[in-house]
Design a protein around this motif. Sequence first.
Motif, PDB file in Angstrom:
ATOM      1  N   UNK A  32      59.923  40.022  42.075  1.00 45.01           N
ATOM      2  CA  UNK A  32      59.019  40.646  42.080  1.00 45.01           C
ATOM      3  C   UNK A  32      57.819  40.183  41.474  1.00 45.01           C
ATOM      4  N   UNK A  33      56.803  40.594  42.810  1.00 45.63           N
ATOM      5  CA  UNK A  33      55.485  39.778  42.328  1.00 45.63           C
ATOM      6  C   UNK A  33      54.438  40.599  41.892  1.00 45.63           C
ATOM      7  N   UNK A  34      52.898  40.647  40.927  1.00 48.86           N
ATOM      8  CA  UNK A  34      53.097  41.764  41.122  1.00 48.86           C
ATOM      9  C   UNK A  34      50.934  41.233  41.937  1.00 48.86           C
ATOM     10  N   UNK A  35      50.686  41.457  42.222  1.00 47.69           N
ATOM     11  CA  UNK A  35      49.491  41.764  43.499  1.00 47.69           C
ATOM     12  C   UNK A  35      48.659  42.289  42.623  1.00 47.69           C
ATOM     13  N   UNK A  36      47.340  41.056  41.982  1.00 50.90           N
ATOM     14  CA  UNK A  36      45.476  41.554  41.350  1.00 50.90           C
ATOM     15  C   UNK A  36      44.935  42.754  42.230  1.00 50.90           C
ATOM     16  N   UNK A  37      44.779  44.006  40.873  1.00 55.75           N
ATOM     17  CA  UNK A  37      44.347  44.994  40.917  1.00 55.75           C
ATOM     18  C   UNK A  37      42.936  45.310  41.345  1.00 55.75           C
ATOM     19  N   UNK A  38      42.519  46.293  40.546  1.00 60.92           N
ATOM     20  CA  UNK A  38      41.064  46.591  40.683  1.00 60.92           C
ATOM     21  C   UNK A  38      40.344  45.770  39.253  1.00 60.92           C
ATOM     22  N   UNK A  39      38.994  45.742  39.785  1.00 56.49           N
ATOM     23  CA  UNK A  39      38.336  44.783  38.140  1.00 56.49           C
ATOM     24  C   UNK A  39      37.238  45.609  37.739  1.00 56.49           C
ATOM     25  N   UNK A  40      36.635  45.673  36.162  1.00 56.46           N
ATOM     26  CA  UNK A  40      36.166  46.746  35.784  1.00 56.46           C
ATOM     27  C   UNK A  40      35.341  45.643  34.751  1.00 56.46           C
ATOM     28  N   UNK A  41      34.510  45.920  34.723  1.00 53.74           N
ATOM     29  CA  UNK A  41      33.191  45.242  33.844  1.00 53.74           C
ATOM     30  C   UNK A  41      33.454  45.881  33.043  1.00 53.74           C
ATOM     31  N   UNK A  42      33.215  45.247  31.870  1.00 55.69           N
ATOM     32  CA  UNK A  42      33.522  45.291  30.421  1.00 55.69           C
ATOM     33  C   UNK A  42      31.986  44.996  29.269  1.00 55.69           C
ATOM     34  N   UNK A  43      31.196  44.262  30.551  1.00 58.17           N
ATOM     35  CA  UNK A  43      30.243  43.065  29.866  1.00 58.17           C
ATOM     36  C   UNK A  43      29.059  43.852  28.776  1.00 58.17           C
ATOM     37  N   UNK A  44      29.213  45.024  28.874  1.00 59.17           N
ATOM     38  CA  UNK A  44      28.491  45.567  28.216  1.00 59.17           C
ATOM     39  C   UNK A  44      28.756  45.613  26.529  1.00 59.17           C
ATOM     40  N   UNK A  45      30.332  45.672  26.639  1.00 60.12           N
ATOM     41  CA  UNK A  45      31.224  45.806  25.022  1.00 60.12           C
ATOM     42  C   UNK A  45      30.926  44.279  24.134  1.00 60.12           C
ATOM     43  N   UNK A  46      31.334  42.944  24.819  1.00 58.38           N
ATOM     44  CA  UNK A  46      31.052  42.035  24.937  1.00 58.38           C
ATOM     45  C   UNK A  46      30.011  41.570  24.544  1.00 58.38           C
TER      46      UNK A  46
END
Lengths: 183, 183
Positions: free
Chosen positions: A164-178
């Motif tokens: 089983x392979x996982x295909x990369x999913x959605x991208x979410x920015x948390x830049x403001x928290x880091x």
Amino acid sequence: MKTSSKKDLPVSQIRRFLEPGPIVLVSSAWKGKTNIMTMGWHTVMEFEPSRIGCYIWDQNHSFGLIKASKQCAINIPTYDLISEAIGIGNCSGASVDKFAKFALTPVPAQHLDAPLIKECFANFECRLVEFLARYSFFVFEVVKAHVATAPKYPKTFHYRGEGVFMVSGRNVSFRALMKPQNL
Amino acid sequence: MKTSSKKDLPVSQIRRFLEPGPIVLVSSAWKGKTNIMTMGWHTVMEFEPSRIGCYIWDQNHSFGLIKASKQCAINIPTYDLISEAIGIGNCSGASVDKFAKFALTPVPAQHLDAPLIKECFANFECRLVEFLARYSFFVFEVVKAHVATAPKYPKTFHYRGEGVFMVSGRNVSFRALMKPQNL
């Protein structure tokens, strides 16, 4: 299979592509013979100098080519190449010319004798820093990086085990928290 | 935050969870103090014995705890814990009790003094095999693995750089195409 134009990426930034854990294709060459292997056991180790560590089983045909030539290219395939990646893992370079069998295009590297794989999204030219025999673990320095100009976030595939392979999913920015130094 | 019941997983099978490249939380303890760090630079190195390699910067507070105690737990958070994972990376264990600050529950391990993180999907108890000072690289043996009974494929998160995380996407089986020994 699409191929897109590529740009140079500063080698300190390759972690953006390797850190999420994609399956990669490792290309190598020694004494006029080339090979490709499919690999999932790798990690970023440093970004300045740019280092990658990876485990390669000594029974893989690529092991000998990489150990002797002290170099390889790490190429990142996108999901449209998953059949090729699986097929490459199913056969041995001892008896198969994998570039020919899987219709992949070898492209000369700038700093290596090993060819890059044109159809891959990214190609990292790697020189061996040290081979840790106890762990069959190779530490490489990335000396040149070529990355497709688009898309920004390639659709990579990641191994889950049992076929089983996982295909990369959605991208979410948390830049403001880091914290800036953690980016 | 959900917590679910866990089962023992044979340590030879932990690669199913680490190989896709998720962000992990590393818990440690030394002389009565605990800490947690967020980490993305790790790789499977072997499955029998079960080995993991990871880079830990010597400026991280956890570095000293892990090096002195020669152990840690590697815990895999799911996407509902992403704020905690970022927050843990933003502060230092030198001045913060991270279990308290992030409302995470320490659970006693079976083979370690380091606590496991109850809210994580999986907890791997690790003993140090070797610290490679040249690379600030730790080789661990996983001696015990606890994994939630469901779901089979947890929604993990993977770092893309610049504050962007990739959330694990769909799972596709290519089992029929793969050689049995490659599963």
